[in-house]
Design an enzyme around this catalytic site. Structure first.
Site, PDB file in Angstrom:
ATOM      1  N   GLY A  86      -7.562  -6.641  -6.454  1.00 13.81           N
ATOM      2  CA  GLY A  86      -6.663  -7.799  -5.966  1.00 13.81           C
ATOM      3  C   GLY A  86      -5.518  -7.186  -4.902  1.00 13.81           C
ATOM      4  O   GLY A  86      -6.024  -6.269  -4.037  1.00 13.81           O
ATOM      5  N   LEU A  87      -4.200  -7.727  -4.937  1.00 15.18           N
ATOM      6  CA  LEU A  87      -3.266  -7.302  -3.840  1.00 15.18           C
ATOM      7  C   LEU A  87      -3.712  -7.497  -2.661  1.00 15.18           C
ATOM      8  O   LEU A  87      -3.489  -6.821  -1.771  1.00 15.18           O
ATOM      9  CB  LEU A  87      -2.944  -5.966  -4.413  1.00 15.18           C
ATOM     10  N   CYS A  88      -4.366  -8.636  -2.327  1.00 17.68           N
ATOM     11  CA  CYS A  88      -4.755  -9.037  -0.937  1.00 17.68           C
ATOM     12  C   CYS A  88      -4.330 -10.386  -0.448  1.00 17.68           C
ATOM     13  O   CYS A  88      -5.405 -11.046   0.045  1.00 17.68           O
ATOM     14  CB  CYS A  88      -6.156  -8.606  -0.656  1.00 17.68           C
ATOM     15  N   GLY A  89      -3.323 -10.692  -0.986  1.00 16.36           N
ATOM     16  CA  GLY A  89      -2.697 -12.035  -0.819  1.00 16.36           C
ATOM     17  C   GLY A  89      -3.649 -13.123  -1.221  1.00 16.36           C
ATOM     18  O   GLY A  89      -4.233 -13.309  -2.326  1.00 16.36           O
TER      19      GLY A  89
END
Length: 288
Positions: A86-89
């Site tokens: 994750g952590l990709c907007g």
């Protein structure tokens, strides 16, 4: 109002978070440059391959090859390219919104990336296979995906194969795109539309040996393999670009929050000092 100790603790916590997001931003930026370079380097070859295929299509009967056969769509296979982390907007969120638009009863799914696998399991969609998404995907690894799709199409189990992936436009833009790869006619026509009008066909003078039909039989499966590989490379470039932008935004927000907390800390400290001065002054007046 929070105590001075609590505010100091929050400032320290936010600064630590800012350091982590800054490091992740730098790592993503490094990977993004490499992924973008690999993805963009293959585009000229893909365009030339498409032009050769268009030239071949004009010299043979397209209905003679099963990969070019248009059918009435009763069952569809969708290959979903997502990310493992994750952590990709909003990259995955925007992609999965498109997934929900496919007919649940007539659609089968192949997933590439852990996030797509988890999402399809939650929404109870029919998933026939899932593949991991590596940092440095190879052509042979992507070929196993396209080979499965071709087998399903030739066996008549599906009438259409679509790839849903985040198309890399630039560092700030990744567009969820659904592209039909089987029958191949759709891809060929898309490439033909992109070709400049009134420009002579540079492949018009090519001689195909032993004959155009034999070359077409060999090049069509390879064309599907290569196009899918390009989409996979574009997905990796999109992921790293989206993660770099998201981590930069998180770092900027953390720095802004530290400024606000520092201002709040200074105000609370000033109020505390003022109260102490008033107490001392009041005590001195009382003694006199």
């Amino acid at each position: 109002m929070a105590s001075l100790r609590d505010i100091r603790r929050r400032i320290k916590s936010v600064k630590n978070t800012s350091q982590i997001t800054k490091a992740m931003q730098m790592v993503a930026a490094s990977k993004m440059r490499k992924a973008q370079l690999v993805a963009l380097n293959g585009r000229p070859y893909a365009e030339m391959l498409n032009r050769v295929l268009v030239s071949l299509r004009d010299r043979v009967d397209p209905t003679l090859h099963p990969l070019l056969e248009r059918r009435e769509v009763h069952n569809e296979l969708v290959i979903v390219f997502s990310t493992d982390k994750g952590l990709c907007g909003g990259l995955n969120t925007n992609l999965f919104r498109e997934v929900l638009g496919f007919d649940k009863d007539r659609t089968q799914f192949i997933t590439v990336g852990r996030k797509a696998t988890q999402f399809l399991s939650r929404v109870n969609r029919k998933m026939i296979a899932d593949f991991p998404l590596k940092d440095h995907p190879t052509f042979l690894e992507s070929k196993s995906i396209s080979k499965l799709a071709i087998e399903k199409f030739l066996a008549g189990e599906v009438d259409k194969v679509t790839v849903l992936f985040p198309r890399f436009v630039n560092t700030l833009s990744q567009v969820p795109t659904a592209l039909t790869i089987l029958p191949i006619t759709s891809l060929v026509e898309l490439g033909l539309e992109k070709a400049p009008e009134n420009e002579p066909d540079p492949e018009g003078g090519i001689l195909f040996e032993p004959n155009p039909q034999s070359v077409l039989d060999i090049i069509l499966p390879y064309y599907v393999h290569f196009e899918l590989f390009q989409m996979l490379l574009g997905t990796r470039a999109s992921e790293h670009s989206a993660r770099m932008v998201a981590m930069k935004s998180a770092t900027d927000n953390a720095k802004s929050l530290v400024k606000d907390l520092t201002l709040e800390y200074n105000k609370a400290r000033q109020a505390s000092i003022t109260n102490e001065i008033l107490e001392i002054s009041t005590a001195q007046l009382a003694m006199t």
